[in-house]
Design a protein around this motif. Structure first.
Motif, PDB file in Angstrom:
ATOM      1  N   ARG A   1       0.570  -0.897  -0.097  1.00 27.90           N
ATOM      2  CA  ARG A   1      -0.395  -0.222  -0.089  1.00 27.90           C
ATOM      3  C   ARG A   1       1.047   1.877  -0.021  1.00 27.90           C
ATOM      4  O   ARG A   1       1.996   1.090   0.693  1.00 27.90           O
TER       5      ARG A   1
ATOM      6  N   GLY B   1       1.187   7.827   2.523  1.00 27.25           N
ATOM      7  CA  GLY B   1       0.077   9.135   3.146  1.00 27.25           C
ATOM      8  C   GLY B   1      -0.909   9.342   2.617  1.00 27.25           C
ATOM      9  O   GLY B   1      -1.334   8.476   2.313  1.00 27.25           O
ATOM     10  N   GLY B   2      -1.509  10.291   3.264  1.00 29.72           N
ATOM     11  CA  GLY B   2      -2.956  10.729   3.096  1.00 29.72           C
ATOM     12  C   GLY B   2      -3.524  11.270   1.948  1.00 29.72           C
ATOM     13  O   GLY B   2      -4.822  10.248   1.378  1.00 29.72           O
TER      14      GLY B   2
ATOM     15  N   SER C   1      -4.491   7.621   1.669  1.00 33.34           N
ATOM     16  CA  SER C   1      -5.693   7.097   2.664  1.00 33.34           C
ATOM     17  C   SER C   1      -7.094   7.292   1.933  1.00 33.34           C
ATOM     18  O   SER C   1      -7.878   6.796   2.086  1.00 33.34           O
TER      19      SER C   1
ATOM     20  N   ARG D   1       5.149  10.784   8.218  1.00 28.98           N
ATOM     21  CA  ARG D   1       6.725  10.845   7.394  1.00 28.98           C
ATOM     22  C   ARG D   1       8.167  11.512   7.167  1.00 28.98           C
ATOM     23  O   ARG D   1       7.881  12.596   7.904  1.00 28.98           O
TER      24      ARG D   1
ATOM     25  N   LYS E   1       7.014  18.484   8.325  1.00 25.12           N
ATOM     26  CA  LYS E   1       6.019  17.703   9.775  1.00 25.12           C
ATOM     27  C   LYS E   1       6.558  18.256  11.535  1.00 25.12           C
ATOM     28  O   LYS E   1       6.304  17.941  12.432  1.00 25.12           O
TER      29      LYS E   1
ATOM     30  N   TYR F   1       8.090   7.648   8.826  1.00 22.30           N
ATOM     31  CA  TYR F   1       8.708   6.088   7.933  1.00 22.30           C
ATOM     32  C   TYR F   1       9.051   7.338   7.321  1.00 22.30           C
ATOM     33  O   TYR F   1       8.408   8.308   6.489  1.00 22.30           O
TER      34      TYR F   1
ATOM     35  N   PHE G   1       3.227   0.264   9.131  1.00 20.57           N
ATOM     36  CA  PHE G   1       1.980   0.898   9.199  1.00 20.57           C
ATOM     37  C   PHE G   1       1.392  -0.199  10.327  1.00 20.57           C
ATOM     38  O   PHE G   1       0.583   0.906  11.436  1.00 20.57           O
TER      39      PHE G   1
ATOM     40  N   SER H   1       2.243   1.817  13.240  1.00 15.85           N
ATOM     41  CA  SER H   1       1.580   3.427  13.718  1.00 15.85           C
ATOM     42  C   SER H   1       0.211   2.839  14.346  1.00 15.85           C
ATOM     43  O   SER H   1       0.184   4.149  14.912  1.00 15.85           O
TER      44      SER H   1
ATOM     45  N   LEU I   1      -4.004  14.165   7.993  1.00 10.27           N
ATOM     46  CA  LEU I   1      -5.233  12.985   8.217  1.00 10.27           C
ATOM     47  C   LEU I   1      -4.737  12.155   9.671  1.00 10.27           C
ATOM     48  O   LEU I   1      -5.809  12.168  10.872  1.00 10.27           O
ATOM     49  N   VAL I   2      -3.602  12.196  10.067  1.00  7.89           N
ATOM     50  CA  VAL I   2      -3.195  11.688  11.678  1.00  7.89           C
ATOM     51  C   VAL I   2      -4.156  12.604  12.573  1.00  7.89           C
ATOM     52  O   VAL I   2      -4.635  11.738  13.539  1.00  7.89           O
TER      53      VAL I   2
ATOM     54  N   GLU J   1      -6.993  10.813  12.656  1.00  5.09           N
ATOM     55  CA  GLU J   1      -7.234   9.672  13.075  1.00  5.09           C
ATOM     56  C   GLU J   1      -7.320   9.114  14.044  1.00  5.09           C
ATOM     57  O   GLU J   1      -7.491   8.333  14.456  1.00  5.09           O
TER      58      GLU J   1
END
Ligand SMILES: O=P(O)(O)OC[C@H]1O[C@H](O[C@H]2O[C@H](CO)[C@@H](O)[C@H](O)[C@H]2O)[C@H](O)[C@@H](O)[C@@H]1O
Ligand SMILES: O=c1ccn([C@@H]2O[C@H](COP(=O)(O)OP(=O)(O)O)[C@@H](O)[C@H]2O)c(=O)[nH]1
Length: 486
Positions: A28, A31-32, A35, A298, A303, A333, A376, A379, A400-401, A404
């Protein structure tokens, strides 16, 4: 068969790895964007997702005809792709929109930049041609992000019958930063996007920034915009200069705000798979009954991971009562490791975490557990354990984190959230907002978060989870399709 709904994004839902024995395995994509789009397209089985082959393994998959239904990977010349993705999209456009330049030295738009820009144009043209080839008459096309800013204009030239939207996942640069770009390049970007019928942004602030940058009278035409009003819809009227020096017809491009959220049920199911349970058990064994401060990003400059670690160090210095009672779980990551500045940043994250552990750690307690790998499941396990979530980007389209973690955390978590994250627009009532540059304020917010009474923290988490799931991917996608007409 020609498609009625098409999506174009640099990154596809899966990317491949090539083993020494020649076997291909799929993973997969991180990143957002992945997702959000993967979840949205699960409800659109007829849609076609066009993406780029990102690596030699992806290109090998294309050559062998390995792939997913509903996905077409474009095998673009590797040198052209490298110039477009690393050289322009991630080194220039990303830095412009996130205000990341190291100003005494950057940016410098020289002949090498122009050469890469030509590759970026060719890469956008390859997407436009693939879309033109695959789209049914009158189809709806949703183009994603700064990698593909020229696609709407190029596609309109090839297929004027199509209905075209573009969505920007990043912030939009403030006018001062946008105007660092050479005038003709800035103009090409803006006019490339104005080829769309509808433009989408995560927040009102990013939409308004686009509109102020697009209100121009320049080499390519005139444009006049109005910012999103109460219905969150604004737009730009524009007339393009034609080759014979006249103005073309007046066109209108709508500009809307579509704040991507998360699908709570899907996310909880993902976070309760057996492999996540295993990681959770291992992490719990390490952390014991200490509180946790969790971050997941990431390894990305915007960030602001280093200032986050500095704030944690300051917390341990100025509030020694937390020593031995808290663990910082930081998942970083790997991202964009072809760029030296990202590799250096990743090393700096590792070193600072090691310094903090050396300064405060004891035989029983490791203050920071940092994981610099693509894991993942780990995480998600960290999400479930979060007492505090630290999300402090300098600028972020959404993040998005931040949405989430409150949905998944088991004991309820306090969200320490940068005012520079798009998510802050929706979550500001229940998060503890911080200026991302203010390390001391971030340390104090961490202290307040760790000290918050349980009842307040539970209430805040419930409201955060409700806001986070207000516009899940499927509804986010459908709203943009509807803006193009049924
Ligand atoms: O594809 P990469 O170069 O590995 O980068 C991953 C993605 O990063 C950016 O994500 C953005 O989209 C998120 C969802 O809308 C948003 O929450 C976040 O703030 C953005 O940073 C980038 O915009 C994507 O294109 C990349 O795929
Ligand atoms: O090891 C991981 C950890 C997280 N994520 C996902 O990556 C996305 C990160 O999106 P965000 O908007 O926070 O930032 P971006 O990386 O897109 O800038 C989230 O949906 C995470 O669930 C991931 O793909 N791999």
């Amino acid at each position: 068969m020609a498609s009625q709904v098409l999506v174009a994004a640099n990154r596809g839902p899966l990317s491949y790895a090539l083993a020494a024995d020649g076997a291909l395995s799929a993973r997969r994509g991180g990143g957002g964007l992945v997702s959000g789009l993967s979840a949205a397209l699960a409800a659109q089985p007829e849609a076609l997702w066009i993406c780029a082959a990102l690596s030699d393994a992806d290109r090998e998959a294309v050559r062998r005809g390995v792939g997913e239904p509903g996905v077409r990977m474009l095998d673009i010349d590797p040198a052209v792709y490298d110039d477009a993705y690393n050289g322009i999209a991630n080194s220039v456009l990303w830095f412009t929109h996130h205000h990341l330049y190291d100003i005494p030295r950057e940016p410098a738009f020289d002949a090498e930049f122009r050469r890469r820009w030509d590759s970026y144009t060719a890469y956008n043209q390859a997407f436009a041609e693939a879309l033109a080839e695959e789209a049914a008459p009158g189809a709806r096309v949703l183009v994603q992000d700064y990698h593909l800013a020229l696609v709407p204009g190029a596609l309109r030239q090839l297929r004027p019958d199509l209905r075209i939207a573009h969505f920007t996942h990043t912030p939009w640069a403030s006018p001062d930063f946008l105007h660092m770009l050479p005038d003709d390049i800035r103009s090409r970007l803006v006019w490339g996007m104005l080829g769309a019928d509808q433009l989408g942004f995560h927040t009102a602030a990013w939409a308004a920034a686009f509109i102020s940058g697009a209100t121009v009278d320049d080499v390519h035409g005139v444009a006049d915009g109005f910012v999103p009003r109460e219905d969150h819809q604004g737009g730009v009227h524009h007339r393009r200069l034609t080759e014979d020096g006249r103005y073309g017809e007046m066109r209108f491009t709508g500009v809307g705000q579509y704040p991507l959220g998360v699908d709570g049920d899907d996310l909880r199911a993902l976070a309760h798979r057996p492999e996540v349970d295993e990681k959770l058990a291992a992490l719990r064994a390490e952390v014991g009954d200490r509180k946790t401060i969790v971050r997941v990003d990431r390894t990305e400059l915007s960030k602001n991971i280093l200032r986050g670690l500095a704030a944690y160090r300051e917390l341990l210095t100025t509030h020694p009562e937390w020593r031995g009672r808290v663990v910082h779980l930081a998942s970083a990551y790997p991202s964009r490791q072809d760029l030296e500045v990202y590799r250096t940043y990743t090393d700096a994250v590792r070193s600072l975490a090691a310094e903090i552990n050396a300064e405060f750690g004891t035989e029983e307690w490791e203050p920071v557990l940092v994981s610099v790998q693509d894991d993942f499941a780990r995480s998600l396990a960290a999400y479930r354990m979060a007492d505090v979530a630290l999300i402090n980007p300098v600028r972020d389209g959404m993040n998005l984190v931040a949405k989430e973690i409150p949905v998944v955390s088991e004991a309820g978590c306090v969200l320490v959230l940068s005012t520079g994250a798009g998510a802050y627009e929706e979550l500001r009532q229940d998060a503890l907002g911080v200026n991302p540059y203010d390390v001391t304020a971030t340390a104090e917010a961490l202290h307040a978060a760790l000290s918050m009474p349980e009842a307040e923290r539970t209430e805040r988490t419930k409201r955060l989870a409700a806001s986070a799931t207000a516009l899940p991917p499927e509804a986010w996608f459908t709203a943009q399709l509807e803006a193009l007409g049924n």
